[in-house]
Design a protein around this motif. Structure first.
Motif, PDB file in Angstrom:
ATOM      1  N   LYS B  22      -5.196  13.949   1.266  1.00 45.69           N
ATOM      2  CA  LYS B  22      -5.048  12.708   2.019  1.00 45.69           C
ATOM      3  C   LYS B  22      -5.058  12.927   3.522  1.00 45.69           C
ATOM      4  CE  LYS B  22      -2.448  10.409  -1.641  1.00 45.69           C
ATOM      5  NZ  LYS B  22      -3.610   9.609  -2.084  1.00 45.69           N
ATOM      6  N   ASN B  24      -4.707  10.281   7.012  1.00 40.88           N
ATOM      7  CA  ASN B  24      -4.622   8.986   7.674  1.00 40.88           C
ATOM      8  C   ASN B  24      -4.675   9.185   9.174  1.00 40.88           C
ATOM      9  OD1 ASN B  24      -2.886   8.559   4.960  1.00 40.88           O
ATOM     10  ND2 ASN B  24      -3.877   6.650   5.593  1.00 40.88           N
ATOM     11  N   SER B  26      -4.643   7.337  13.290  1.00 40.94           N
ATOM     12  CA  SER B  26      -4.244   6.244  14.154  1.00 40.94           C
ATOM     13  C   SER B  26      -5.110   6.316  15.395  1.00 40.94           C
ATOM     14  CB  SER B  26      -2.765   6.364  14.530  1.00 40.94           C
ATOM     15  OG  SER B  26      -2.394   5.389  15.486  1.00 40.94           O
ATOM     16  N   ASN B  64     -12.298   4.843   5.472  1.00 40.77           N
ATOM     17  CA  ASN B  64     -11.811   3.508   5.153  1.00 40.77           C
ATOM     18  C   ASN B  64     -11.086   2.976   6.376  1.00 40.77           C
ATOM     19  OD1 ASN B  64     -10.234   1.277   4.274  1.00 40.77           O
ATOM     20  ND2 ASN B  64     -10.325   2.018   2.162  1.00 40.77           N
ATOM     21  N   LYS B  65     -11.798   2.148   7.130  1.00 35.66           N
ATOM     22  CA  LYS B  65     -11.214   1.662   8.381  1.00 35.66           C
ATOM     23  C   LYS B  65     -10.056   0.706   8.129  1.00 35.66           C
ATOM     24  CE  LYS B  65     -15.258   2.369  11.291  1.00 35.66           C
ATOM     25  NZ  LYS B  65     -16.201   1.766  12.277  1.00 35.66           N
ATOM     26  N   GLY B  66     -10.116  -0.014   7.014  1.00 33.94           N
ATOM     27  CA  GLY B  66      -9.029  -0.938   6.707  1.00 33.94           C
ATOM     28  C   GLY B  66      -7.720  -0.218   6.452  1.00 33.94           C
ATOM     29  N   GLU B  67      -7.806   0.914   5.758  1.00 26.39           N
ATOM     30  CA  GLU B  67      -6.613   1.702   5.461  1.00 26.39           C
ATOM     31  C   GLU B  67      -6.437   2.847   6.452  1.00 26.39           C
ATOM     32  OE1 GLU B  67      -6.697   1.000   0.588  1.00 26.39           O
ATOM     33  OE2 GLU B  67      -6.839   3.030   1.430  1.00 26.39           O
ATOM     34  N   THR B  68      -7.326   2.938   7.411  1.00 23.03           N
ATOM     35  CA  THR B  68      -7.344   4.044   8.390  1.00 23.03           C
ATOM     36  C   THR B  68      -7.150   5.383   7.680  1.00 23.03           C
ATOM     37  OG1 THR B  68      -4.973   3.791   8.936  1.00 23.03           O
ATOM     38  CG2 THR B  68      -6.582   2.608  10.304  1.00 23.03           C
ATOM     39  N   SER B  69      -8.015   5.619   6.709  1.00 26.37           N
ATOM     40  CA  SER B  69      -7.914   6.856   5.939  1.00 26.37           C
ATOM     41  C   SER B  69      -9.262   7.547   5.838  1.00 26.37           C
ATOM     42  CB  SER B  69      -7.379   6.556   4.533  1.00 26.37           C
ATOM     43  OG  SER B  69      -8.332   5.815   3.791  1.00 26.37           O
ATOM     44  N   HIS B  71      -9.781  10.345   3.184  1.00 27.39           N
ATOM     45  CA  HIS B  71      -9.319  11.279   2.160  1.00 27.39           C
ATOM     46  C   HIS B  71     -10.477  12.134   1.657  1.00 27.39           C
ATOM     47  CE1 HIS B  71      -5.780   8.964   2.509  1.00 27.39           C
ATOM     48  NE2 HIS B  71      -6.019   8.065   1.557  1.00 27.39           N
TER      49      HIS B  71
END
Lengths: 115, 110
Positions: B22, B24, B26, B64-69, B71
């Protein structure tokens, strides 16, 4: 050369002494970066050189740290009056197009131990 | 400020099991994301970057820009995948310096 070369590979120094770390980037790579990796931590950005532009020194932790690079060749990272918290692996990387397109090529690092 | 978080320090799986490392991030702007890998006694090296949308050594990563991830996944882990994995972020333009996560050690057992 074939890769990014760093010297020395290991350095043990007494607290208060100055040390100089060397990085020889891949020939033709205009961008050169220094990072520090303390035990159990991620890579901490120190400084970035891009061609003849002014370096980005925003990551240098104190005025005891300085780095130089002449043109697109060798860079030296100098730590004055070393402290025990300076103990870390110092990594150098170079890139032909900056970090975005080409990715970085890393050296094997200099392990600095301040006793 | 730019920040990369790898919430897990260690992951141990058996050969053939799926893995997901994972990451993430910011960042308020448009990021570029990377995964770097360091095998035992080797240098840190680029594994893949999201802009290329490629699969390297069976690994893929989707931004995944929505989840800022971002993985990193592999459906069937191999023993040779055992290594330290670092997620990294760079901003478009500027000095293009990479901000790294703290890394995650993957161990694939036989």
């Amino acid at each position: 050369g074939a890769g990014v070369s760093q010297s020395p590979s290991n350095k043990v120094t007494e607290k208060g002494k100055d040390v100089e770390l060397r990085c020889d980037p891949i020939s033709g790579h205009t961008a050169l970066y220094w990072y520090r990796q303390r035990l159990g931590q991620g890579l901490e950005f120190l400084i970035y050189f891009q061609g003849n532009s002014a370096p980005d020194k925003s990551g240098l932790p104190s005025d005891r740290f300085s780095a130089e690079r002449t043109g697109e060749s060798v860079s030296t990272l100098t730590i004055q009056r070393t402290q025990q918290e300076d103990s870390a692996v110092y990594l150098c990387a170079s890139s032909s197009q900056g970090g975005l397109a080409g990715g970085y090529t890393f050296g094997s690092g200099t392990r600095l131990t301040v006793v | 400020a730019q920040r990369v978080t790898q919430p897990e320090k260690l992951l141990s799986v058996f050969k053939g099991a799926p893995v997901e490392l994972k990451c993430n991030y910011s960042y308020s702007g448009s990021p570029e994301l990377f995964w770097y890998v360091q095998y035992s006694r080797q240098r840190l090296q680029l594994l893949l970057r999201h802009i290329s949308r490629e699969s390297i050594k069976g690994f893929t990563a989707d931004l995944n820009k929505g989840e800022t991830s971002f993985h990193l996944k592999k459906p069937f882990a191999q023993e040779e995948d055992s290594a330290m994995y670092y997620c990294a972020l760079s901003s478009r333009g500027g000095s293009e310096k990479l901000v790294f996560g703290k890394g995650m050690k993957l161990t694939v057992n036989p």
